[in-house]
Design an enzyme around this catalytic site. Structure first.
Site, mmCIF file in Angstrom:
data_model
loop_
_atom_site.group_PDB
_atom_site.id
_atom_site.type_symbol
_atom_site.label_atom_id
_atom_site.label_comp_id
_atom_site.label_asym_id
_atom_site.label_seq_id
_atom_site.Cartn_x
_atom_site.Cartn_y
_atom_site.Cartn_z
ATOM 1 N N ASP A 72 0.816 -1.218 0.000
ATOM 2 C CA ASP A 72 0.000 0.000 0.000
ATOM 3 C C ASP A 72 0.848 1.266 0.000
ATOM 4 O O ASP A 72 2.066 1.216 0.142
ATOM 5 C CB ASP A 72 -0.945 0.003 1.214
ATOM 6 C CG ASP A 72 -0.283 -0.543 2.476
ATOM 7 O OD1 ASP A 72 0.937 -0.372 2.635
ATOM 8 O OD2 ASP A 72 -0.983 -1.152 3.306
ATOM 9 N N ASP A 141 -7.357 -3.992 14.452
ATOM 10 C CA ASP A 141 -8.736 -4.339 14.061
ATOM 11 C C ASP A 141 -8.755 -5.444 13.000
ATOM 12 O O ASP A 141 -9.779 -5.696 12.373
ATOM 13 C CB ASP A 141 -9.501 -3.108 13.569
ATOM 14 C CG ASP A 141 -8.879 -2.468 12.332
ATOM 15 O OD1 ASP A 141 -7.839 -2.977 11.859
ATOM 16 O OD2 ASP A 141 -9.416 -1.462 11.836
ATOM 17 N N HIS A 143 -7.191 -5.680 10.094
ATOM 18 C CA HIS A 143 -7.125 -5.381 8.660
ATOM 19 C C HIS A 143 -5.762 -5.764 8.098
ATOM 20 O O HIS A 143 -4.755 -5.635 8.768
ATOM 21 C CB HIS A 143 -7.463 -3.905 8.372
ATOM 22 C CG HIS A 143 -6.413 -2.929 8.786
ATOM 23 N ND1 HIS A 143 -6.549 -2.106 9.877
ATOM 24 C CD2 HIS A 143 -5.205 -2.613 8.246
ATOM 25 C CE1 HIS A 143 -5.472 -1.342 9.988
ATOM 26 N NE2 HIS A 143 -4.642 -1.631 9.022
ATOM 27 N N GLU A 148 -9.710 -2.247 5.170
ATOM 28 C CA GLU A 148 -10.338 -1.942 6.449
ATOM 29 C C GLU A 148 -11.525 -2.881 6.710
ATOM 30 O O GLU A 148 -12.035 -3.534 5.796
ATOM 31 C CB GLU A 148 -10.811 -0.480 6.450
ATOM 32 C CG GLU A 148 -9.698 0.542 6.210
ATOM 33 C CD GLU A 148 -8.753 0.711 7.385
ATOM 34 O OE1 GLU A 148 -8.464 -0.271 8.094
ATOM 35 O OE2 GLU A 148 -8.287 1.842 7.611
#
Length: 257
Positions: A72, A141, A143, A148
């Site tokens: 990314d 979380d 991801h 996400e």
């Protein structure tokens, strides 16, 4: 699916680096036969990168015939900004090894047409023959890359709006100033990583323990995108003891055995 539990962060980093090193050496890359490696950023892989640099300096490992594809990059952050993933990769890894800069692929978050940039990235991966080993880290979380919670598990490389949890977690890299943290990023999709022949996920620290639990002990769930890799034929989760705090004792004993 394998879960490799090491005592601490340093041991987990060394195990992961040795695994990558062995994979490249066993592949016997050469001109016209490149080993393709997917790479992450963030704090977790730094120890692994340091070890790979050490192996290279010792003459045990060459990246001359390796192609890399990063997961990314932020949108709108100048390439030379200290917190861009271009800067991160060059400062922490690429400039210390013998990789050809033309073989180190990172998404351009300042491209005039972001969708075209994402499509071109997928095409480059395809032209390279796919990814042999995709290494990833996860957020608290769950991801993977910037996929996400709520991302499609068949998603491809695309533009993504970052969740507030991610923005808050990344604020520490921007002097704690939320207004400086990019709110969008280009990211490979869950489907992009799933296409790799092998996936290795690095998970360390107690703050990632609930995410590891969701990743391996519960079902596949698009709200915890890392859980998709339960369905990959060759996934290795590499973690330290702290990351196993939410797992059942039976699970930990099984994988340690």
């Amino acid at each position: 699916m394998r879960l490799v539990i090491l005592e601490d962060y340093d041991q987990a980093s060394e195990w992961a680096a040795k695994y990558i090193c062995n994979r490249i050496i066993q592949f016997k890359p050469s001109q016209g036969r490149y080993f393709t490696l997917g790479l992450p950023t963030g704090n977790t892989p730094l120890g692994c990168y340091r070890k790979l640099i050490e192996y290279h300096r010792n003459g045990d490992l060459s990246f001359k015939y390796v192609k890399t594809f990063n997961m990314d990059e932020y949108v709108g952050l100048p390439r030379n900004h200290p917190e861009s993933y271009h800067s991160y990769m060059w400062n922490n890894f690429f400039k210390h090894i013998d990789i050809d800069p033309n073989n180190a692929h990172i998404l351009d978050g300042n491209a005039p047409d972001l969708q075209a940039e994402c499509d071109a990235f997928e095409k480059k991966i395809e032209e390279a023959g796919g990814i042999d080993l995709f290494v990833g880290g996860i957020g608290p979380d769950g991801h993977i890359a910037f996929n996400e919670p709520g991302s499609s598990l068949s998603s491809r490389t695309r533009l993504k709006t970052l969740a507030m949890d991610t923005i808050l977690a990344n604020a520490k890299y921007f002097d704690g100033d939320l207004s400086k943290v990019p709110t969008m990023a280009l990211t490979v999709g869950v489907g992009t990583v799933m296409d790799a022949r092998e996936v290795m996920i690095l998970i360390t620290g107690a703050h990632k323990a609930f995410a590891l639990y969701k990743a391996i002990e519960e079902g596949v769930n698009h709200m915890w995108t890392v859980s998709a890799f339960q369905q990959h034929p060759r996934t290795i989760f590499v973690c330290d003891e702290d990351a196993t705090l939410e797992l059942r004792v039976k699970t930990v004993k099984y994988f340690k055995g």
